[in-house]
Scaffold this motif. Structure first.
Motif, PDB file in Angstrom:
ATOM      1  N   MET A   1       0.814  -1.327   0.122  1.00 36.71           N
ATOM      2  CA  MET A   1      -0.105   0.109  -0.006  1.00 36.71           C
ATOM      3  C   MET A   1       0.743   1.391  -0.338  1.00 36.71           C
ATOM      4  N   VAL A   2       1.093   2.165  -1.079  1.00 34.42           N
ATOM      5  CA  VAL A   2       1.466   3.669  -1.082  1.00 34.42           C
ATOM      6  C   VAL A   2       0.125   4.419  -0.574  1.00 34.42           C
ATOM      7  N   GLY A  39       9.328  -9.701  -3.837  1.00 30.36           N
ATOM      8  CA  GLY A  39       8.750 -11.135  -3.819  1.00 30.36           C
ATOM      9  C   GLY A  39       6.885 -10.224  -3.120  1.00 30.36           C
ATOM     10  N   PHE A  40       6.602  -8.797  -4.029  1.00 32.50           N
ATOM     11  CA  PHE A  40       5.059  -8.710  -3.792  1.00 32.50           C
ATOM     12  C   PHE A  40       4.748  -8.798  -5.051  1.00 32.50           C
ATOM     13  N   GLY A  41       3.541  -9.027  -4.985  1.00 34.41           N
ATOM     14  CA  GLY A  41       2.564  -9.616  -5.984  1.00 34.41           C
ATOM     15  C   GLY A  41       1.626  -8.455  -6.818  1.00 34.41           C
ATOM     16  N   LYS A  42       1.328  -7.114  -5.537  1.00 27.75           N
ATOM     17  CA  LYS A  42       0.308  -6.163  -5.683  1.00 27.75           C
ATOM     18  C   LYS A  42       0.672  -5.312  -4.828  1.00 27.75           C
ATOM     19  N   VAL A  43       0.208  -3.872  -5.571  1.00 33.98           N
ATOM     20  CA  VAL A  43       0.239  -2.326  -5.169  1.00 33.98           C
ATOM     21  C   VAL A  43      -0.449  -1.438  -5.522  1.00 33.98           C
ATOM     22  N   VAL A  44      -0.959  -1.430  -4.345  1.00 40.21           N
ATOM     23  CA  VAL A  44      -2.651  -0.201  -4.275  1.00 40.21           C
ATOM     24  C   VAL A  44      -2.334   1.278  -3.303  1.00 40.21           C
ATOM     25  N   LEU A  45      -2.688   2.202  -4.871  1.00 37.82           N
ATOM     26  CA  LEU A  45      -2.161   2.918  -4.432  1.00 37.82           C
ATOM     27  C   LEU A  45      -3.078   4.053  -3.396  1.00 37.82           C
ATOM     28  N   ALA A 102      -8.338   1.554   2.016  1.00 37.63           N
ATOM     29  CA  ALA A 102      -7.700   0.246   1.134  1.00 37.63           C
ATOM     30  C   ALA A 102      -8.282  -0.349   2.097  1.00 37.63           C
ATOM     31  N   LYS A 103      -9.377  -0.667   3.045  1.00 42.24           N
ATOM     32  CA  LYS A 103      -9.717  -1.686   3.269  1.00 42.24           C
ATOM     33  C   LYS A 103     -10.812  -2.938   2.834  1.00 42.24           C
ATOM     34  N   ASP A 104     -11.424  -2.138   1.765  1.00 39.52           N
ATOM     35  CA  ASP A 104     -11.987  -3.139   0.777  1.00 39.52           C
ATOM     36  C   ASP A 104     -11.412  -3.260  -0.241  1.00 39.52           C
ATOM     37  N   ALA A 105      -9.572  -2.800  -0.487  1.00 41.67           N
ATOM     38  CA  ALA A 105      -8.357  -3.438  -1.697  1.00 41.67           C
ATOM     39  C   ALA A 105      -7.717  -4.565  -1.569  1.00 41.67           C
ATOM     40  N   ILE A 106      -7.511  -4.611  -0.249  1.00 38.74           N
ATOM     41  CA  ILE A 106      -6.565  -6.005   0.631  1.00 38.74           C
ATOM     42  C   ILE A 106      -7.611  -6.582   1.406  1.00 38.74           C
ATOM     43  N   ALA A 107      -7.449  -7.828   1.420  1.00 35.52           N
ATOM     44  CA  ALA A 107      -7.727  -9.228   2.057  1.00 35.52           C
ATOM     45  C   ALA A 107      -6.595  -9.291   2.562  1.00 35.52           C
ATOM     46  N   GLN A 212      -3.661  -8.406   7.549  1.00 36.45           N
ATOM     47  CA  GLN A 212      -5.074  -7.724   8.045  1.00 36.45           C
ATOM     48  C   GLN A 212      -5.702  -7.145   8.831  1.00 36.45           C
ATOM     49  N   ALA A 213      -5.968  -8.472   9.503  1.00 35.44           N
ATOM     50  CA  ALA A 213      -6.876  -7.855  11.187  1.00 35.44           C
ATOM     51  C   ALA A 213      -6.377  -6.366  11.040  1.00 35.44           C
ATOM     52  N   VAL A 214      -5.237  -5.820  10.955  1.00 37.39           N
ATOM     53  CA  VAL A 214      -5.626  -4.040  11.690  1.00 37.39           C
ATOM     54  C   VAL A 214      -6.754  -3.265  11.342  1.00 37.39           C
TER      55      VAL A 214
END
Length: 294
Positions: A1-2, A39-45, A102-107, A212-214
């Motif tokens: 997450m950026v 090794g990261f596979g996803k980025v959320v801006l 970003a709560k709904d974009a990261i699981a 992700q529990a945070v």
């Protein structure tokens, strides 16, 4: 997450999308490059509406096929019930609010970084290892940087100064402001006092690793923050506040990881030539290829 929705008021522009590399690369692109090789596979801006299309045009063509990318808007009304919205507010709600957006974009377990900080490949390696093997609902992490390595030559800075136990776990963090060298010492002159900070003291540069529990904990604290700060138009909800609360409540521990060897950033306009020169040297030494994305 950026986190890329900041205003950049001291820099005087959108430093999140400003070019610094030899081919006009943004600092963010180096972070994404280092994340991919760790090794990261996803980025959320997390971005403001005003720079959304610019960010998409800049990054999607370069990253397509290399890493999954998603964009989330942070606005003054995001996750803010109508009774707490205020048309007079201008200042964003801060870093923890950005994470909540970003709560709904990261699981899955995730790292959090600033778009305008260069963290170094070692930082991504240690946080990536933690996220893939060590994270638990009650265990998070941050990458620590020595205070002397994260100052600006052109003005004061604010840093989260860490207090740790013998197990390298965070006991608490205090946001110190107006930090700069004064003679042979590093001092903070904010909060109405002059406080010396010893070299080697770990500080947070907002590089976190979370289970992700945070999100549940952040949302709970956010619902407490809003009514308590309804009339304060400059109030902000910060990630260190979340971390401190979790520790004090006994709900989670935060490991301080040793990986912060290289850092530079652009707090002030005058910092830009320094960053440009540092990146040029890294390309020349082979630490980065001539062109990141070819």
């Amino acid at each position: 997450m950026v986190l890329a929705a900041g205003m950049g008021s001291r820099y005087g522009g959108n430093k999140q999308i400003d070019g610094f590399g030899p081919n006009g690369e943004t600092i963010l692109e180096y972070s994404i490059y280092d994340a991919i090789r760790a090794g990261f596979g996803k980025v959320v801006l997390i971005v403001r509406k005003e720079i959304l299309e610019t960010a998409k045009d800049l990054l999607i063509p370069k990253l397509e096929g290399k890493i999954e990318i998603d964009f989330v808007l942070q606005s003054l009304n995001s996750f803010v019930p109508e009774e707490f919205q205020n048309a007079e507010r201008v200042k964003p709600y801060g870093t923890a609010h950005a994470v909540l957006c970003a709560k709904d974009a990261i699981a899955e377990p995730f790292a959090v970084i600033n778009a305008d900080d260069f963290y170094g490949k070692e930082a991504f390696e240690v946080i990536g290892k933690f996220l893939s093997s060590g994270t638990q609902p009650n265990l998070h992490a941050m990458v620590g940087y020595a205070i002397e390595n994260v100052l600006s030559e052109h003005g004061t800075v604010s840093r989260g100064v860490c207090d740790m136990n013998d197990s390298n776990q965070l006991i608490g963090m205090v946001e110190r402001t107006s930090i700069a060298r004064d003679g042979g010492k590093i001092v903070s002159k904010g909060e109405g006092e002059t406080l010396e900070i010893k070299e080697g003291t770990p500080v947070s540069m907002n590089f976190w690793g979370f289970h992700q529990a945070v999100f549940q904990d952040i949302e709970r604290m956010w619902k407490e923050f809003l009514p308590a700060n309804k009339e304060n138009l400059k109030s902000e909800f910060f990630i260190p506040t979340v971390a401190n609360n979790l520790i004090q409540e006994g709900k989670a521990a935060v490991e301080v990881l040793e990986g912060g060897k290289t850092w530079f950033g652009v707090t002030y306009t005058e910092d830009k030539p320094i960053v440009i020169d540092a990146l040029k040297k890294m390309h020349s030494s082979g630490e980065y290829p001539e062109n990141l994305w070819k």
